[in-house]
Write an enzyme that holds these catalytic residues in place. Sequence first.
Site, PDB file in Angstrom:
ATOM      1  NE  ARG A 148      21.821  39.300 -95.965  1.00  0.00           N
ATOM      2  CZ  ARG A 148      20.604  39.982 -95.891  1.00  0.00           C
ATOM      3  NH1 ARG A 148      21.158  41.611 -95.948  1.00  0.00           N
ATOM      4  NH2 ARG A 148      19.490  39.806 -95.746  1.00  0.00           N
ATOM      5  CB  CYS A 172      24.780  70.895 -81.136  1.00  0.00           C
ATOM      6  SG  CYS A 172      24.803  72.190 -81.703  1.00  0.00           S
ATOM      7  CE1 TYR A 229      28.764  71.740 -80.684  1.00  0.00           C
ATOM      8  CE2 TYR A 229      30.587  73.139 -79.913  1.00  0.00           C
ATOM      9  CZ  TYR A 229      29.511  72.344 -79.673  1.00  0.00           C
ATOM     10  OH  TYR A 229      29.168  71.694 -78.571  1.00  0.00           O
ATOM     11  CE  LYS A 279      15.760  43.076 -91.369  1.00  0.00           C
ATOM     12  NZ  LYS A 279      16.901  42.982 -92.350  1.00  0.00           N
ATOM     13  CG  ASP A 319      23.264  66.843 -76.481  1.00  0.00           C
ATOM     14  OD1 ASP A 319      24.385  67.237 -75.767  1.00  0.00           O
ATOM     15  OD2 ASP A 319      23.421  65.241 -76.551  1.00  0.00           O
TER      16      ASP A 319
HETATM   17  C1  LIG Z   1      16.282  38.156 -95.013  1.00  0.00           C
HETATM   18  C2  LIG Z   1      15.226  39.228 -95.008  1.00  0.00           C
HETATM   19  N1  LIG Z   1      13.940  39.164 -95.331  1.00  0.00           N
HETATM   20  C3  LIG Z   1      13.024  40.198 -95.431  1.00  0.00           C
HETATM   21  C4  LIG Z   1      13.460  41.402 -94.972  1.00  0.00           C
HETATM   22  C5  LIG Z   1      12.468  42.627 -95.166  1.00  0.00           C
HETATM   23  O1  LIG Z   1      12.859  43.513 -96.140  1.00  0.00           O
HETATM   24  P1  LIG Z   1      11.917  44.592 -96.458  1.00  0.00           P
HETATM   25  O2  LIG Z   1      12.115  45.700 -95.417  1.00  0.00           O
HETATM   26  O3  LIG Z   1      12.460  45.270 -97.660  1.00  0.00           O
HETATM   27  O4  LIG Z   1      10.433  44.243 -96.669  1.00  0.00           O
HETATM   28  C6  LIG Z   1      14.677  41.769 -94.669  1.00  0.00           C
HETATM   29  C7  LIG Z   1      15.727  40.575 -94.519  1.00  0.00           C
HETATM   30  O5  LIG Z   1      16.920  40.655 -94.120  1.00  0.00           O
END
Ligand SMILES: Cc1ncc(COP(=O)(O)O)cc1O
Length: 391
Positions: free
Chosen positions: A138, A317, A270, A39, A319
């Site tokens: 969650r 900055c 800056y 992800k 960039d």
């Molecule tokens: C539901 C879920 N499951 C697993 C992960 C991975 O966690 P790590 O990066 O700590 O291994 C993240 C997550 O949101």
Amino acid sequence: MKSFCRDTWVEVDLDAIRANLETFKRHLPEKTGIMAVVKADGYGHGAVHVGKEALASGADSLAVALLDEALILRRAGIKAPILVLGYTPVESIVTASELEVELTAYSVEWITEANDILQKNDHKPVGIHVKTDTGMGRLGVRTKKDLLALVGALEESPKLKWTGIFTHFACADEPDTTHVRRQHDLFQSFLQALREANKALPTVHCCNTAAAIAFPDWGYDTIRLGIGLYGLYPSLYMKERADVTLAPALALKTRIAHVKKGDEPFTVSYGATYTAQPDEWIATLPIGYADGYSRLLSNRGEVLYNGSRYPIAGRVCMDQIMVSLNSTEADVDDEVVLYGKQGDEEISLDEIADLLGTINYEVPCMLNYRIPRLYLRAQKVTDVFHPLTMK
Ligand SMILES: Cc1ncc(COP(=O)(O)O)cc1O
């Protein structure tokens, strides 16, 4: 012709990704598989390249946070099972069906509506992993009654297949194991309730990187390996335990755009918060906070040049940044390391996270579309992906 026009890039060592995955394969029971969590564009490393390398190295499946992230993986030709870990609006169930991607569910109403939508036009069934909330607070069902009701709803939904059950730990990376053990005990009681109700359990999983390190026998059918795949430890405690040795996969590099020194003192950047002294070399580097290199590193961060550390001079900055090379002369186009190793020195993502007051997870995720990713094997570039100019 080079596929990017600014000499700032991320290097992702695919050999490290492979090595880290193999390290966890050795650490876990043989029966336990690995779901590579890619992800957030592979925690900033590039979900497609990391996902393919993880699968080629022994991962059985991939996990993402959003269905849109699964779409990118399918478009890249990845056929392996993909689980969406987060909430998916029920209207997107048809997309999940078409992509053959598994979703996470924890609501009877969602199950019922999803099944109705799929039945309406006889779409392909969708695999569902049931999420139990054992203490993360969650997503997920929180009682045995709700769990049995959810599984019952799945069994009454011909267009949904119950393919998994999981939970997520909130404190697995901490030395005090009270909370994580309480979560695991509750998860086990959920599994027992299902067995007592004569439910055949699908794929069972609960471990993230930290739990996989500390409790490998909680691996069940698979673990969800995120931060460890990238060669980073979930916490300092986990690093100090030294159960597994991991190889950081990411480096952030750039080339000097400009160097100068003056006979008189002059201010830098800056706000004129830094004053260069006579004969102090100042180098300008083409990276800034619009790339995800945080402005919080102003006058605090360091970079590596010729294997030595040099401080950021003045404010970061949008960039560009300036660094003080003190009395060291340098040339335009010389390489500078912002994250990673150079000679005997290293600026780790842990160090940057400490400076920013965050965790190492966030640092690579901040590196955005403006920075091309170069993929290496045996220290040679084998592929380049530039989010800004490539689809
Ligand atoms: C539901 C879920 N499951 C697993 C992960 C991975 O966690 P790590 O990066 O700590 O291994 C993240 C997550 O949101």
